[in-house]
Design a protein around this motif. Structure first.
Motif, PDB file in Angstrom:
ATOM      1  N   UNK A 175       0.514  -0.999  -0.071  1.00 39.07           N
ATOM      2  CA  UNK A 175      -0.169   0.263  -0.145  1.00 39.07           C
ATOM      3  C   UNK A 175       1.190   1.579  -0.109  1.00 39.07           C
ATOM      4  N   UNK A 176       2.131   1.022   0.738  1.00 36.24           N
ATOM      5  CA  UNK A 176       2.975   1.777   0.629  1.00 36.24           C
ATOM      6  C   UNK A 176       3.697   2.220  -0.256  1.00 36.24           C
ATOM      7  N   UNK A 177       4.453   1.355  -0.837  1.00 39.78           N
ATOM      8  CA  UNK A 177       5.498   1.316  -2.339  1.00 39.78           C
ATOM      9  C   UNK A 177       4.760   1.422  -3.134  1.00 39.78           C
ATOM     10  N   UNK A 178       3.680   1.273  -3.829  1.00 46.60           N
ATOM     11  CA  UNK A 178       3.048   1.648  -4.614  1.00 46.60           C
ATOM     12  C   UNK A 178       2.173   2.254  -4.871  1.00 46.60           C
ATOM     13  N   UNK A 179       2.453   2.881  -4.036  1.00 50.61           N
ATOM     14  CA  UNK A 179       1.448   4.275  -4.059  1.00 50.61           C
ATOM     15  C   UNK A 179      -0.017   4.514  -3.098  1.00 50.61           C
ATOM     16  N   UNK A 180      -0.143   3.126  -3.081  1.00 49.86           N
ATOM     17  CA  UNK A 180      -2.249   3.145  -3.082  1.00 49.86           C
ATOM     18  C   UNK A 180      -2.515   4.246  -1.507  1.00 49.86           C
ATOM     19  N   UNK A 181      -1.589   4.464  -0.537  1.00 45.83           N
ATOM     20  CA  UNK A 181      -1.758   4.958   0.231  1.00 45.83           C
ATOM     21  C   UNK A 181      -2.034   6.071   0.869  1.00 45.83           C
ATOM     22  N   UNK A 182      -0.559   6.617   0.168  1.00 48.43           N
ATOM     23  CA  UNK A 182      -1.031   8.304  -0.465  1.00 48.43           C
ATOM     24  C   UNK A 182      -2.064   8.389  -1.454  1.00 48.43           C
ATOM     25  N   UNK A 183      -2.149   7.480  -2.705  1.00 50.08           N
ATOM     26  CA  UNK A 183      -3.577   7.994  -3.267  1.00 50.08           C
ATOM     27  C   UNK A 183      -4.832   8.253  -2.096  1.00 50.08           C
ATOM     28  N   UNK A 184      -4.828   7.130  -1.795  1.00 47.50           N
ATOM     29  CA  UNK A 184      -6.401   6.955  -0.110  1.00 47.50           C
ATOM     30  C   UNK A 184      -6.131   8.888   0.597  1.00 47.50           C
TER      31      UNK A 184
END
Ligand code: HSE
Length: 343
Positions: free
Chosen positions: A215-224
């Protein structure tokens, strides 16, 4: 003195961070006229306890560190979350269970239930706010209660508070930021010569990374977080799938060195921009010149720049992850709900 009874779902890093602060700050919190107690805790991994007289916070913290809540004295043990939400008498649901950015569940269901029973909620869980904010907010308004979610973006650094309470009326045109601590930490460590895997392991050890660091390294967390900022501050509901997202996994040590030689630095940047009546949102690694303010933000630190009509650019730099930093966001939300107007 007002008693505030907390029901805590999730006692991982963040929940334990809140307990630590409640223990350390017990005396000073009394200055606010507030006395916090924990009347129920349910953690998927650690167990479930409830007691209307309040659980011992130091015992809870010690038991959590040892991985089993069962040794803590409590009137009831083993209640499911659903039973707790129905049977325990509480004032605020502290929702800090695991983040699910696909469905927002089960946390969204818990929050819905609490708010429908006229209980306030404080949460650090990005899933419910990214995916269901308009519905949850309107349910809270109908029931005369509040949902605090400061910790969903930049942990206890008041990015949401600043945006909602000060900058919204200044006309926010663009938001740009480093919104994930783990990836900024990894990029910083790689620049110092550490290998990617080692830097990620260190971020996990320090409690920055999500339970599943993909979730962090693929950008999902930032996208959230980009979705939350858009929904809450730009008045425009977007879905996770509308964020043009790319993580940092394709960046190699050679890419980092090449950028360094060119006087630049890779950063994972989240952007939300109002363009011709619509919103454009992205999370992408960008090579920034060292003179760019966001290029100077290192380690797990986060930063957010609001571009506004009346104030121009306003930048906030601070913690973006971590046990006490995110635990503090829950306390700040609790204080904001209960703060007495000083006369
Ligand atoms: N995993 C997140 C980060 C935690 O690294 O920023 C805070 O949302």
């Amino acid at each position: 003195m007002q008693s505030v009874r907390l029901l805590m779902i999730g006692l991982g890093n963040v929940g334990q961070g809140l307990l630590t602060i409640l223990i350390e700050q017990e005396q000073s919190l009394r200055q606010y006229g507030l006395n916090f107690s924990v009347v129920g805790v349910n953690d998927l991994r650690l167990g479930s306890l409830a007691d209307p007289r309040g659980l011992s916070l130091p015992d809870l913290l010690a038991a959590a560190a040892q991985g089993d809540l069962n040794r803590v004295a409590a009137e009831k043990k083993g209640l499911s979350v659903e039973d707790m939400l129905e049977q325990v008498d509480y004032d605020v649901l502290v929702e800090a269970s695991y983040t699910n950015l696909q469905s927002g569940e089960p946390a969204t269901g818990y929050i819905r239930k609490a708010v429908s029973s006229r209980k306030h909620v404080v949460t650090t869980n990005k899933g419910p706010i990214a995916l269901h904010y308009p519905e949850l907010q309107s349910l809270a308004e109908q029931n005369g209660v509040r949902i605090g979610f400061e910790g969903t973006v930049m942990s206890g650094t008041p990015a949401i508070f600043l945006g909602m309470n000060w900058l919204k009326a200044a006309g926010i045109q663009r938001i740009q930021g480093i919104l994930n601590g783990t990836t900024n930490f990894i990029l910083t460590k790689m620049e110092e010569g550490m290998e990617y895997a080692e830097a990620l392991a260190e971020a996990q050890r320090l409690g920055y990374a999500e339970a599943d660091p993909t979730g962090d390294v693929e950008g999902y967390d930032a996208a959230g977080k980009v979705v939350i900022l858009s929904n809450v501050l730009m008045g425009h509901s977007i879905a996770m799938g509308e964020v043009d997202r790319q993580g940092i996994t394709h960046l190699t040590s050679a890419d980092i060195r090449d950028a360094q030689r060119a006087g630049q630095r890779w950063k994972l940047i989240g952007t939300i921009e109002a363009v011709e009546g619509t919103i454009r949102a992205s999370v992408k690694p960008r090579m920034l010149p060292l003179s760019h303010p966001l290029a100077q933000v290192m380690g797990a630190t986060n930063a957010i720049t609001y571009t506004t009509r009346y104030l121009g650019e306003v930048t906030l730099i601070g913690a973006g992850a971590g046990r006490l930093q995110t635990g503090y966001a829950l306390l700040a939300d609790l204080l904001s709900i209960y703060r007495r107007e000083s006369s």
